[in-house]
Design an enzyme around this catalytic site. Structure first.
Site, PDB file in Angstrom:
ATOM      1  N   GLY A  42      63.513  48.146 -14.194  1.00 42.84           N
ATOM      2  CA  GLY A  42      62.234  48.848 -14.292  1.00 42.84           C
ATOM      3  C   GLY A  42      61.835  49.332 -15.662  1.00 42.84           C
ATOM      4  O   GLY A  42      60.716  49.836 -15.834  1.00 42.84           O
ATOM      5  N   GLU A  43      62.670  49.212 -16.659  1.00 45.62           N
ATOM      6  CA  GLU A  43      62.314  49.691 -17.993  1.00 45.62           C
ATOM      7  C   GLU A  43      61.226  48.798 -18.593  1.00 45.62           C
ATOM      8  O   GLU A  43      61.280  47.577 -18.483  1.00 45.62           O
ATOM      9  CB  GLU A  43      63.541  49.699 -18.898  1.00 45.62           C
ATOM     10  CG  GLU A  43      64.646  50.650 -18.415  1.00 45.62           C
ATOM     11  CD  GLU A  43      65.831  50.646 -19.355  1.00 45.62           C
ATOM     12  OE1 GLU A  43      65.678  50.124 -20.484  1.00 45.62           O
ATOM     13  OE2 GLU A  43      66.905  51.146 -18.975  1.00 45.62           O
ATOM     14  N   SER A  44      60.269  49.438 -19.249  1.00 42.94           N
ATOM     15  CA  SER A  44      59.115  48.694 -19.768  1.00 42.94           C
ATOM     16  C   SER A  44      59.513  47.683 -20.823  1.00 42.94           C
ATOM     17  O   SER A  44      58.946  46.581 -20.887  1.00 42.94           O
ATOM     18  CB  SER A  44      58.085  49.685 -20.352  1.00 42.94           C
ATOM     19  OG  SER A  44      58.677  50.440 -21.406  1.00 42.94           O
TER      20      SER A  44
END
Length: 1367
Positions: A587-589
């Site tokens: 989920g990290e951008s």
């Protein structure tokens, strides 16, 4: 409905046709007249046309009908069809159509008009019954059009589509009609499809991409409409102008029809639910109908589908996707139909459906059968039936294993199938369920298929090792042969180990793969990307973490990973779904940005016409992920609208807008179907999306081609190693729980197939475990199996089947049984214990047949002879016999068995006879060495092992039985006796040495050993000494045992010697034989046979040799000295000894002048010395005849050695040890107080001995005269003669001796004189010899000197003038 296929039978004449047409005109007019006024009839066009036609038809002559256009007499009826008189006109047209064929003039136009008229007819509904009649006639007529022989060239694709559309319309309308119409309409639809697609193998693909029918509007019309119109498919669908639809019907029509049938599987999504709508019924009805039509099409078209890309594409993509969806239907009927379709597809098109079939089997059948997704019992049963049907296909298992288990990018489908079947075969609760039986049948079908293929090709490659010494890229290698397949499977096995390591630790996993040479020593991005892309079983979280890492190498791997996908021709959102299904996107951008960037670059490179640049692809892809989060995250309250999404992506395509419909489609796709950021670790059909299916079909184009297996068995070894364990366990449990004969027989068939495979692939451990398991079902291993058990065994079908199976396996595949022999023998011993085996099992198991003529003198030994057969005077165990008599006296007579018991025993005996137990041992000569050794060890162990619940007699019977079998096996394997001998000998030795009383066991051991030696000596010279040495065990018998069997042993030795005398050459071998014979010399019963054997050896020197000479002399001496028997035997023994001198002479003559010959000559002289020494011993025998005969023979042996050169030293030794000793002993005997009669007999012996002395001295005179000890010998001779002259018998001199000695001495002196030995002065001996001679001679006979020398000679000697002549 009537089957129509063009014109049937003879073509009617013109007149007959005219009458038939006329009758139909009458029928139509009869219906029309009541509805038309008389005035209107004149102007009514239809009536007028029919009347005109009536005038014409009878004016046409017979020869004119073939030139008449059929439209002329069909058109009025077609006009009537379009009017209100549809029904009767349809019947008329149908009858006329039956008379049209390909030779009819203008038949094509006629058929066109008929089809157009029927598909576009209108009629007024007057009552439901009439309506149904009309509809049935329409169906009948359209089917006749299709079946007409001119249809294939007359009707075009548009007509065919119209016919199908019309029939389906009637099918749809029939839902509200009678059951009869429903059935007829559906049957007609099936017949249409079969007729159309049966034409597929005969057509060429002229399809030029016609537009596809999306859906039939008839399905949405109101069911209660009373007046309606049936129109052509072309008018109800939107077509592009395509000339191919006007061609004679072929692939374009079939593509449209097949697509239409596939679309029916999706109709449930678009149906409006009304108040009377039954979703469950409709959910089953429509798909079932569509699936049935699809199945009919596939059955008819068969393998021809693969020749037409568009049809094949429909099956690969749309049809199979729908089949996957309907495979999870809650309806067992739907599932069953789906499975039938897939089985047909497998049979015809499996080479084009590799991944589709894998997906269906793995994700539908296996999972439904495992009761996943909440499957009902009926669904499980249907799925299991389908799997069993697949397993019954001849090469299904092999193809499954070769194409999936041996493909790196596919799952282990075969292994999964085996695990499922074996798991479901285990009954949870007794009795067996249908699923248990089905699973068992599937396993048995697999193993029987493999067993039938054995021997179809070489198995040399089965055990070939595969070694990878360095890394070679293999990820996209496409195999098309078995060598490549096996290599890939070897890689996959190692790869799966590496996957386990990777899932535990990413870094160590990659290092492990490098050590296995599955990754290069220096990692490169492409190899790691291929590892992630094509390897199954990887933890998708770990893969996502690796690909999202910011390290440079990881980013390179990510980009190479994205390039492994084929995104050509796929929508952006679908491509993104396919990409993200292979790993978990964290989920990290920043991670999302890197991943999306790699994806966008790969997508843009493959589809550059969609986006202005890569940045546009990246931006929109990122926007899709944001939209997905917005729409499907519960924490987002305000959802993005379509307009918002379009507005957010404005001016992003290189400064331009994306097409609105393009963005709109993406928006709705994401809203309706979430992109799962946490993909399943395995493929789940419950969540199977269209994007996943698209990805699978894309992957199918890149995967290895489907390998179609022939009848070979090159992969069966690997498959069997997977299959054997679970299958044996499952079948054993089922066999244990089953009661039905059919199920039990299936298990037995499976057992035999597994045994055959285990033997063929040399899997001895598998076969042993299997035999052990099967033996338990025989009930023969029960510790308390007894006579009473026969009653239960005879009625126990399971036990009897298992027993026959065990011994069938032992007979057929005994070559490969090892430890399992112990269990087989335990079963045999149980049968033997209760008397169910033939009494001569061991004898029948021996393939050698004894010659009756050789056994005439041998006492018959019964196979089961008790110890009581030993001679009564040697009866063993007096107390044991006494107690046995007491017990027999105490027992009441055994009751006679009833008829039922006899019948039971007879049935049991028949079962045992079917087992062919004797063949196991009779055919043991064909067993492999290791198996034979294990069988022998098992027999020895069984013979020594105490049996629970058995008394000593039963234990002895068991030991005797095992010993007999052991001997039979030994005799049958004479060519391999070295392999068995050690175990056989040690067992017999243990029996012989541990027995102190006569009994059956030791009897069998001793005579079995003798029999082995007799039979095997001719076949193995290397083992001759070992075999004969083993007979020393007989010498070690306890005295009581030896005495009891001595005569029989001797008889056996006779036959052994007579049969094998030429094979016995060594001293060791003869020593054993002669030792056995020597024992018999003093045995009253055995001595005669022993002497006969010795005579056979020694008579005429037939079998005498330097190796046995001394031994035979010793034995003959024992018989000569023995008082057992008559004097003649001793005399004959002496003759045998003396006669052997001829052998010594012959051997000495045959000896050559070499080192070996010199040694042999020395040995011969030693033998001669032993001979005369032996005779000397008998010369003192108290029996006059024996004694005197011995002296004479000794004299013969001393004087008859001209052919042997006796050394002087040996003559000296002979005089010292033999002659002088004999005379001294006789002289001592004379000095004893002897009876008068004995004195008279001894006197003759003295005379003979003195003659022997004289002749022996003269015989050796020349040799002795050269010795320095000659004087001593001569003086000893004179001393002996002097002693005998002085000898007194009862104080009296012997006149015979007093007369004999001077005469003998005179002769000796004369010979010595003549030889120049006796002279006054000898250069060697001097004068002492002369003086000493006459000193002793004068004591014996003073007058001898004058008798030997004349007075003149004496005077000369006295004067010293006589010259000494030299020798």
């Amino acid at each position: 409905m009537k089957e129509v296929k063009g014109f049937v039978g003879l073509k009617p004449s013109g007149g007959a046709l005219a009458c038939m047409v006329n009758s139909e005109i009458c029928a139509v007019l009869a219906v029309m007249r009541p509805n038309v006024n008389d005035d209107d009839q004149i102007n009514h066009s239809l009536i007028v046309s029919f009347k005109e036609l009536r005038k014409k038809i009878f004016s046409w002559h017979n020869y004119q009908w073939h030139s008449i256009d059929p439209i002329t007499y069909i058109q009025p009826f077609l006009d009537a069809i379009k009017s209100d008189e549809t029904g009767v006109a349809l019947s008329a047209v149908y009858k006329i159509l039956l008379n049209l064929d390909s030779e009819t003039l203008n038949v094509s136009n006629a058929l066109h008009l008929i089809v157009d008229a029927v598909t576009s007819c209108r009629f007024e509904v007057t009552d439901p019954a009439s309506e149904e009649v009309v509809l049935m006639k329409i169906l009948q007529l359209l089917l006749a059009c299709i079946k007409n022989e001119a249809a294939s060239v007359s009707l075009n694709n548009r007509h065919i589509c119209g016919i199908v559309n019309t029939c389906f319309h009637i099918v749809h309308r029939a839902n509200s009609k009678s059951e009869l119409l429903q059935r007829i309409s559906r049957h007609t639809m099936h017949e249409l499809v079969r007729c159309i697609f049966s034409h597929l193998p005969n057509v060429e693909d002229r399809c030029r991409s016609p537009s596809r029918n999306t859906e039939n509007e008839a399905a949405t019309q109101e069911s209660d409409q009373k007046t309606y119109e049936i129109v052509d498919l072309k008018d109800r669908t939107s077509y592009n102008v395509d000339s191919s639809m006007m061609d004679p019907y072929g692939v374009p029509a079939m593509v449209e029809i097949f697509h239409f049938l596939c679309s029916l599987l999706n109709v449930i999504k678009d149906i409006e639910v009304g108040p009377s709508f039954n979703p469950i019924a409709y959910h089953e009805d429509v798909p079932l109908f569509a699936l049935g039509l699809i199945n009919a099409a596939i059955e008819s078209g068969g393998a021809s589908f693969e020749n037409h890309p568009k049809l094949l594409a429909l099956i690969q993509e749309e049809l199979f996707y729908n089949l996957m969806q309907f495979g999870l239907s809650m309806s067992p009927l739907v599932l069953s139909t789906v499975c039938s379709i897939v089985l047909n597809l497998y049979h015809h098109l499996r080479t084009k459906l590799k991944l589709q079939i894998e997906a269906f089997i793995s994700s539908v059948l296996l999972r439904v059968a495992e009761s996943k997704y909440g499957s009902s019992y009926q669904q499980q049963e249907v799925a299991m039936e389908a799997l069993v049907d697949f397993c019954r296909q001849p090469m299904f298992g092999t193809e499954l294993y070769a194409n999936y288990d041996c493909d790196i990018s596919c799952g282990n489908v075969f292994e999964g199938l085996v695990n499922l079947l074996s798991k479901n075969a285990f009954p949870v609760n007794s009795p067996l369920s249908a699923i248990n039986t089905l699973a068992l049948n599937g396993l048995i079908a697999l193993v029987q298929g493999m067993a039938e293929r054995i021997g179809h090709d070489s198995l040399s490659s089965v055990t070939a090792s595969i070694v990878h010494e360095e890394y070679k890229p293999f990820w996209t290698v496409k195999c098309n042969d078995y060598a490549c397949v096996r290599n890939t499977k070897h890689i996959k096995r190692k790869l799966m180990i590496g996957v386990d390591h990777f899932n535990k630790d990413t870094k160590k996993g990659l290092e492990f793969l490098q050590r296995l040479h599955l990754l290069p020593e220096n990692l490169d991005p492409i190899s790691v990307a291929n590892f992630f892309r094509y390897t199954t079983g990887l933890d998708k979280d770990l893969v996502g973490g690796y690909l999202g890492s910011p390290y440079e190498f990881h980013e390179k791997v990510l980009r190479e990973f994205a390039r492994t996908f084929d995104f050509r021709g796929i929508n952006l959102d679908t491509a993104l779904r396919i990409f993200l299904e292979t790993f978990r996107l964290l989920g990290e951008s920043q991670i999302i940005e890197r991943v999306v960037d790699a994806f966008a670059q790969s997508y843009f490179e493959q589809s550059p016409h969609i986006f202005a640049n890569k940045d546009a692809a990246f931006t929109l892809s990122y926007s899709i992920i944001m939209l997905n989060t917005d729409q499907h995250n519960a924490q987002v309250k305000k959802k993005m609208s379509e307009e918002d999404f379009i507005r957010n992506n404005r001016k992003l395509n290189g400064g331009n807008n994306f097409p609105r419909h393009f963005l709109s489609e993406i928006y709705h796709s994401i809203c309706e179907n979430e992109i799962r950021m946490v993909p399943d670790q395995g493929v789940s059909v419950a969540a199977l999306s269209r994007s996943h299916w698209i990805g699978l079909t894309r992957k199918a184009k890149q995967t290895s081609p489907f390998i179609v297996s022939d009848s070979g068995s090159l992969l069966d070894y690997d498959m069997f190693t997977i299959l054997s364990g679970p299958t044996i366990a499952a079948m054993s449990v089922v066999f244990d729980h089953a009661e039905q004969e059919e199920v039990l027989q299936s298990c037995i068939d499976g057992f035999l197939a597994i045994a055959k495979l285990s033997a063929s692939y040399n899997l001895g451990e598998v076969l042993d475990d299997f035999v052990v398991s099967l033996c338990k079902f025989t009930t023969l291993l029960c510790p308390y199996f007894s006579e009473k058990s026969i009653l239960y065994f005879a009625d126990d079908m399971k036990a009897k089947m298992a027993t026959v199976a065990v011994f069938t396996i032992a007979n057929r595949y005994g070559d490969h049984i090892r430890s399992g022999w112990r269990n087989v023998l335990d079963c045999i011993l149980s049968l033997q214990k209760i008397g169910l085996l033939p009494s001569r099992l061991a004898s029948d198991a021996t393939d050698d047949v004894e010659s009756s003529s050789d056994r005439d003198q041998v006492k018959t030994l019964s196979t089961n002879s008790p110890a009581s057969q030993v001679p009564a005077r040697k009866s063993p165990g007096i107390m044991g016999r006494f107690s046995l008599l007491l017990s027999l006296d105490a027992k009441e007579p055994a009751p006679q068995p009833s008829e039922e018991q006899l019948a039971v025993r007879q049935r049991t005996l028949q079962t045992i006879q079917n087992c062919r137990i004797d063949s196991i041992f009779a055919d043991s000569k064909f067993l492999q060495a290791e198996s034979l050794s294990q069988l022998v060890r098992a027999l020895v162990a069984a013979a020594k092992r105490p049996h629970k619940g058995n008394n000593s007699l039963e234990c002895e019977d068991t030991s005797v039985f095992c010993l007999e079998l052991l001997i039979a096996i030994t005799l049958n394997n004479r060519d391999r006796i070295m392999l068995l001998w050690q175990n056989v000998y040690e067992h017999i030795a243990s029996v012989v040495q541990s027995t102190v009383m006569p009994c059956t066991l030791v009897e069998k051991a001793v005579f079995g050993l003798l029999r082995i030696c007799e039979r095997l000596l001719p076949y193995n010279e290397n083992l001759t000494d070992e075999l004969l040495k083993s007979l020393q065990l007989v010498l070690k018998l306890d005295a009581r045992v030896a005495d009891a069997y001595c005569e029989q042993i001797t008889q056996e030795v006779i036959h052994l010697v007579k049969a094998n005398a030429m094979q016995i050459r060594s001293h060791i071998g003869w020593r054993t034989i002669i030792s056995l014979l020597s024992i018999t010399a003093r045995h009253p019963e055995a001595s005669e046979a022993g002497f006969e054997t010795l005579s056979y050896i020694m008579s005429d020197g037939a079998h005498l040799s330097p190796a046995n000479y001394v031994l035979c002399l010793t034995a003959a001496l024992q018989f000569a000295e023995s008082r057992v028997g008559f004097v003649d035997r001793s005399v004959k023994s002496l003759d045998l000894m003396a006669g052997s001198i001829l052998c010594l002479v012959r051997w000495f003559y045959q000896a050559k002048e070499d080192e070996a010959a010199i040694k042999l000559s020395q040995d011969i002289v030693e033998m001669w010395m032993r001979l005369v020494q032996g005779l000397r011993k008998v010369c003192l025998d108290q029996r006059e005849e024996v004694r005197n005969h011995a002296i004479l023979l000794l004299q013969r042996c001393l004087t008859g050695v001209e052919g042997i050169r006796i050394p002087t030293e040996m003559w000296l030794q002979c005089f010292d040890l033999v002659i002088f000793t004999l005379l001294d002993e006789l002289l001592e005997l004379a000095q004893q107080n002897l009876p008068k009669d004995y004195y008279l007999s001894v006197e003759g012996s003295f005379v003979l001995s003195l003659k022997l002395l004289s002749k022996a001295f003269l015989q050796s005179l020349l040799d002795l005269s050269q010795s320095s000890s000659f004087c001593q010998v001569w003086l000893k001779v004179l001393s002996c003669m002097e002693g005998y002259m002085k000898m007194r018998f009862k104080g009296k001199k012997s006149e015979k001796i007093h007369e004999l000695v001077p005469e003998l001495l005179k002769n000796t002196l004369l010979v010595m004189k003549t030889s120049g030995i006796l002279v006054p002065s000898d250069p060697i001996r001097g004068d002492s010899f002369w003086e000493l001679t006459w000193l002793h001679v004068n004591k014996i006979a003073p007058s001898l000197q004058l008798q030997v020398f004349s007075s003149e000679e004496l005077e000369k000697i006295a004067e010293g003038s006589v010259l000494v002549s030299t020798k």
